[in-house]
Design a protein around this motif. Structure first.
Motif, short mmCIF file in Angstrom:
data_model
loop_
_atom_site.label_atom_id
_atom_site.label_comp_id
_atom_site.label_asym_id
_atom_site.label_seq_id
_atom_site.Cartn_x
_atom_site.Cartn_y
_atom_site.Cartn_z
N CYS A 89 61.06 50.83 56.61
CA CYS A 89 59.65 50.56 56.35
C CYS A 89 58.97 49.92 57.56
O CYS A 89 59.61 49.29 58.39
CB CYS A 89 59.50 49.65 55.13
SG CYS A 89 60.01 50.42 53.58
N HIS A 90 57.66 50.09 57.62
CA HIS A 90 56.85 49.45 58.66
C HIS A 90 55.64 48.80 58.01
O HIS A 90 55.41 48.97 56.81
CB HIS A 90 56.44 50.47 59.73
CG HIS A 90 55.75 51.68 59.17
ND1 HIS A 90 54.47 51.65 58.65
CD2 HIS A 90 56.15 52.97 59.05
CE1 HIS A 90 54.11 52.84 58.25
NE2 HIS A 90 55.12 53.67 58.46
N PRO A 91 54.86 48.05 58.76
CA PRO A 91 53.70 47.38 58.14
C PRO A 91 52.77 48.40 57.48
O PRO A 91 52.56 49.50 58.01
CB PRO A 91 53.01 46.68 59.32
CG PRO A 91 54.05 46.56 60.36
CD PRO A 91 54.96 47.73 60.20
N ALA A 92 52.22 48.05 56.34
CA ALA A 92 51.26 48.93 55.68
C ALA A 92 50.06 49.14 56.60
O ALA A 92 49.67 48.25 57.35
CB ALA A 92 50.81 48.30 54.37
N THR A 93 49.49 50.33 56.55
CA THR A 93 48.36 50.66 57.43
C THR A 93 47.22 49.66 57.31
O THR A 93 46.67 49.22 58.33
CB THR A 93 47.88 52.09 57.13
OG1 THR A 93 48.94 53.00 57.41
CG2 THR A 93 46.66 52.45 57.98
N PRO A 94 46.81 49.25 56.09
CA PRO A 94 45.74 48.25 56.03
C PRO A 94 46.13 46.91 56.63
O PRO A 94 45.27 46.21 57.19
CB PRO A 94 45.44 48.13 54.53
CG PRO A 94 46.61 48.73 53.83
CD PRO A 94 47.14 49.77 54.75
N LEU A 95 47.41 46.54 56.57
CA LEU A 95 47.83 45.28 57.20
C LEU A 95 47.71 45.39 58.71
O LEU A 95 47.26 44.43 59.37
CB LEU A 95 49.27 44.95 56.80
CG LEU A 95 49.87 43.70 57.47
CD1 LEU A 95 49.00 42.46 57.21
CD2 LEU A 95 51.30 43.45 57.00
N LYS A 96 48.07 46.53 59.27
CA LYS A 96 47.91 46.71 60.72
C LYS A 96 46.45 46.51 61.12
O LYS A 96 46.14 45.87 62.13
CB LYS A 96 48.37 48.12 61.13
CG LYS A 96 49.85 48.39 60.98
CD LYS A 96 50.15 49.83 61.37
CE LYS A 96 51.61 50.20 61.16
NZ LYS A 96 51.87 51.63 61.48
#
Length: 746
Positions: free
Chosen positions: A725-732
């Motif tokens: 997993c990677h950071p959620a797009t809205p978190l980025k």
């Protein structure tokens, strides 16, 4: 008295017609709606034989509204507890059907199935279908998987089919379809559909099981209420007159049936006010609720539309972060179909002189972690941070908000290991209902101590929770039968020579253990009899300290005691029979509950200063804390419809990553709407749409989580179980926005 903001004045001065209100988090919508109800009564717009009807989502809101309206009514110098009625949708439907059950073919004393029993019926039907229809698995299984004989896969299939059946039944009832209606449509098809046949079978068998029990479920209740209103125009007009004003709270979570039932009343003369926040619609996945009903209502001709944009809950920094999430989603989200997941109004701080000013702004109270963390490392990081923070600020409130119950349990374990006291908002409703059922049986006896059946039930409960040894079932049955046969209960409780049922039963069942148990039971009955004169919450706690040994049971009993204490203040005329009825309603689901846990009992975070509340984001809705931690904001728990995102509803053992629950519901809708012999729903389209809907809902969930914070907000992410997993797009995007703007402000 209520000091209204300019936007609130338009709402509290409402007199007639239809009005829609979009209210941001922390805008005081409950306070405003409560004052409106009291104001309508105070102005004489409600006759003596009429009521303002308030319809809300969960039971805690019923209690909350009742208390606030009563407070305003008292301030106006009016008599409390008259002129208004607060109900959940299911409570309203129950009132309507109970008024005229014959209109829908029910007996006067119809039964409503317990939520647990409903699930058991569906699971049993689904498991039997799986056994007798192996071809169903062959049609949909992932052929690249070899271990289809494993218990894990079998359990996965059983749970999946139960989910499909549950969704199919709910959707069928929302469309007001009977099993016979669906069978008639299926018979017109030239080739069978496995999903539709399975759904029809589950629905048909489920309704047969309810009929056998002489019962209805909650979806039936709403459907039958609509049928009752449609079948008797005079009955409908009478109810519309009784409720000249309908105030609907949390309207972003309205379903089609909820809208239909309230529209029927409004079209017959009732004024209708709908208040909600489409940006907080987080209960939509595989339900029939949708924020579009509120949005479309506010655009209709003749509806006065207003915003409640001012909120004093959070600092300006937290507000700016939440507003940016709305703006980015609405204009820049990489997937166009998700851009309406969040929409204006934006949150505005409160004006100068407002009774709820925003907390002093501190941009340093926001921490958005971009660091890569393993799941276990994220938990330990948060636990360490909380321990240090609570040590320095023991008079403040703090919460850890997680996307799933499992993650919450892991967080609780870590906090307990670090010797940090925590409060859980994670438990399901099953244990609560069991506790409520036990307490209702105990109180029922003291409400009418002349019934030997109640005494026998009480003995069984006493034995279950206090016995140190096992007793053979046949012996237990005989003892209970003898207690049931006691003609004069005083001969058991306070025997005199020659009239001693206790000694008579002991003589029948010789043995020290039996004798000691019966004597202990008699002794405890006398103690409880004296305690029954105490206030209801103290009586409940007195009972619970004897019966319950598990901390979870005692905690639940404490919550129930608080709930009944609230009820006793609202209804000072209530006696033990009324409290028994309330407990019975809880235990049997006559009152629809979304989990009877802390948030359903009017959970107040300010009562837990210096302790950590661990909650799912869903259960945190409507609550607020000084500091909030948002965990697991990665592309698994908050996907955005991008290539590497994963979706919880898609089982790994299903071919082509299909979401079979979504596919079955789409097939049902297509079956109903198609003018052709074959449904037009193409396989895979529903799965795609379900992904889009889920991504939109998770965006709103993130927004809800962020807006629970008053002063400080910490957001972290983890790499998931497999490290992919990677950071959620809205978190980025939030990290980018915050780094640019925070750096500029410094």
């Amino acid at each position: 008295m209520f000091k209204a903001r300019p936007n609130q004045k338009e709402i509290i001065n409402f007199k007639k017609g239809r009005m829609g209100v979009s209210a941001v988090p922390g805008s005081g919508k409950t306070h405003t709606l409560s004052y409106l109800a009291a104001n309508l009564i105070a102005k004489g717009l409600v006759n003596d034989d009429q009521e303002v009807l308030i319809v809300t989502l969960v039971n805690s809101s019923v209690d909350n509204f009742s208390q606030r309206i009563t407070k305003f009514i008292n301030a106006f110098g009016l008599m409390p507890n008259f002129g208004y009625r607060v109900r959940t949708l299911h409570g309203l439907a129950h009132d309507i059907v109970k008024d005229r059950p014959g209109l829908v073919g029910l007996e006067n004393r119809f039964e409503i199935t317990d939520e647990g029993e409903t699930h058991e019926i569906i699971e049993r039907i689904s498991a039997n279908w799986l056994k007798t229809n192996p071809k169903f698995v062959d049609d949909f299984k992932n052929k690249t998987i070899d271990n289809y004989s494993s218990g894990k896969v079998k359990m996965g299939w059983e749970q999946l089919l139960a989910d499909i059946a549950d969704g199919f039944i709910r959707q069928s009832k929302d469309l007001e379809l009977t099993p016979q209606d669906i069978r008639s449509l299926l018979d017109k098809m030239t080739s069978p559909s496995p999903l539709l046949e399975m759904g029809y079978h589950a629905y048909s068998e489920y309704q047969r099981a309810l009929t056998y029990r002489g019962a209805v479920d909650f979806e039936d209740l709403i459907r039958l209420a609509i049928r009752a209103l449609k079948s008797d125009p005079d009955f409908l007009r009478r109810l519309a007159y009784r409720w000249p004003f309908i105030l609907e709270d949390e309207a972003q979570d309205s379903s089609l049936l909820q809208e239909n039932i309230l529209r029927l009343l409004a079209d017959n003369g009732s004024s209708w006010v709908r208040v909600g926040d489409p940006n907080q619609a987080i209960y939509e996945t595989f339900t029939t609720a949708s924020p579009r009903y509120l949005r479309e209502f506010m655009r209709q001709k003749g509806v006065a539309a207003y915003d409640l944009p001012n909120s004093g809950r959070s600092t300006k920094s937290i507000i700016s972060l939440a507003n940016h999430l709305i703006k980015w989603t609405n204009s820049t989200h990489p997937v166009a179909e998700i851009q309406e997941a969040l929409t204006p109004p934006f949150i505005l701080p409160t004006p100068p002189g407002d009774p709820q000013p925003n907390p002093t702004d501190d941009p340093n109270g926001i921490h958005l972690y971009s660091q890569k963390l393993e799941p276990a490392d994220e938990i330990q990081l948060i636990a360490k941070s909380i321990k240090q923070w609570i040590t320095n600020k023991p008079d403040k409130t703090v919460a850890v908000l997680v996307p799933r119950n499992e993650r919450g349990a892991e967080m609780v374990n870590a906090l307990q290991a670090a010797q940090i006291e925590c409060i859980e908002l994670l438990q399901t409703s099953h244990s609560t209902r069991k506790t409520a059922r036990v307490l209702s049986k105990v109180i029922q006896y003291f409400a009418d101590p002349t019934k030997s059946t109640s005494l026998a039930d009480l003995f069984k409960i006493f034995l279950e929770y206090t016995a140190k040894n096992d007793m053979k079932n046949e012996v237990l049955i005989k003892i209970v039968k003898e207690i049931h046969n006691c003609k004069n209960l005083e001969n058991f409780l306070a025997p005199v020579p020659g009239k001693d049922d206790l000694e008579r039963i002991k003589e029948i069942f010789k043995g020290d253990w039996v004798s000691d148990t019966l004597e202990n039971f008699q002794h405890q009955l006398l103690n409880w009899q004296r305690a029954s004169l105490l206030p209801i919450d103290q009586f409940i706690l007195n009972i619970s300290m004897i019966l319950f040994k598990k901390p979870s049971d005692l905690a639940t009993a404490y919550k129930i005691a608080n709930y009944l204490e609230h009820a006793s203040r609202l209804h000072p005329e209530w006696n033990l029979t009324d409290f028994t009825n309330q407990l019975t309603s809880i235990s049997s689901n006559h009152i629809k509950l979304i989990g009877f846990s802390d948030e359903d009992l009017g959970f107040d975070p300010d009562q837990y200063k210096g302790k950590v509340v661990v909650s799912t984001v869903h259960k945190a809705k409507g609550l607020e804390w000084d500091r909030v931690y948002l965990l697991s904001v990665n592309n698994y728990d908050y996907p955005s419809f991008e290539d590497q995102d994963q979706y919880i509803a898609e089982r790994w053992f299903i071919r082509d990553e299909l979401n079979l629950q979504a596919e079955s519901l789409a097939a049902l809708k297509s079956l109903v709407n198609s003018s052709q012999q074959e449904p037009s729903a193409k396989e895979g389209l529903a799965t795609r749409q379900a992904r889009l809907d889920y991504c939109a809902e998770r965006l709103r969930l993130l927004y809800v989580g962020m807006t629970r914070a008053r002063k400080e907000l910490i957001i972290t992410w983890n790499t998931g179980q497999r490290g992919q997993c990677h950071p959620a797009t809205p978190l980025k995007e939030l990290i980018r926005f915050w780094e640019e703007n925070h750096a500029a402000s410094n």
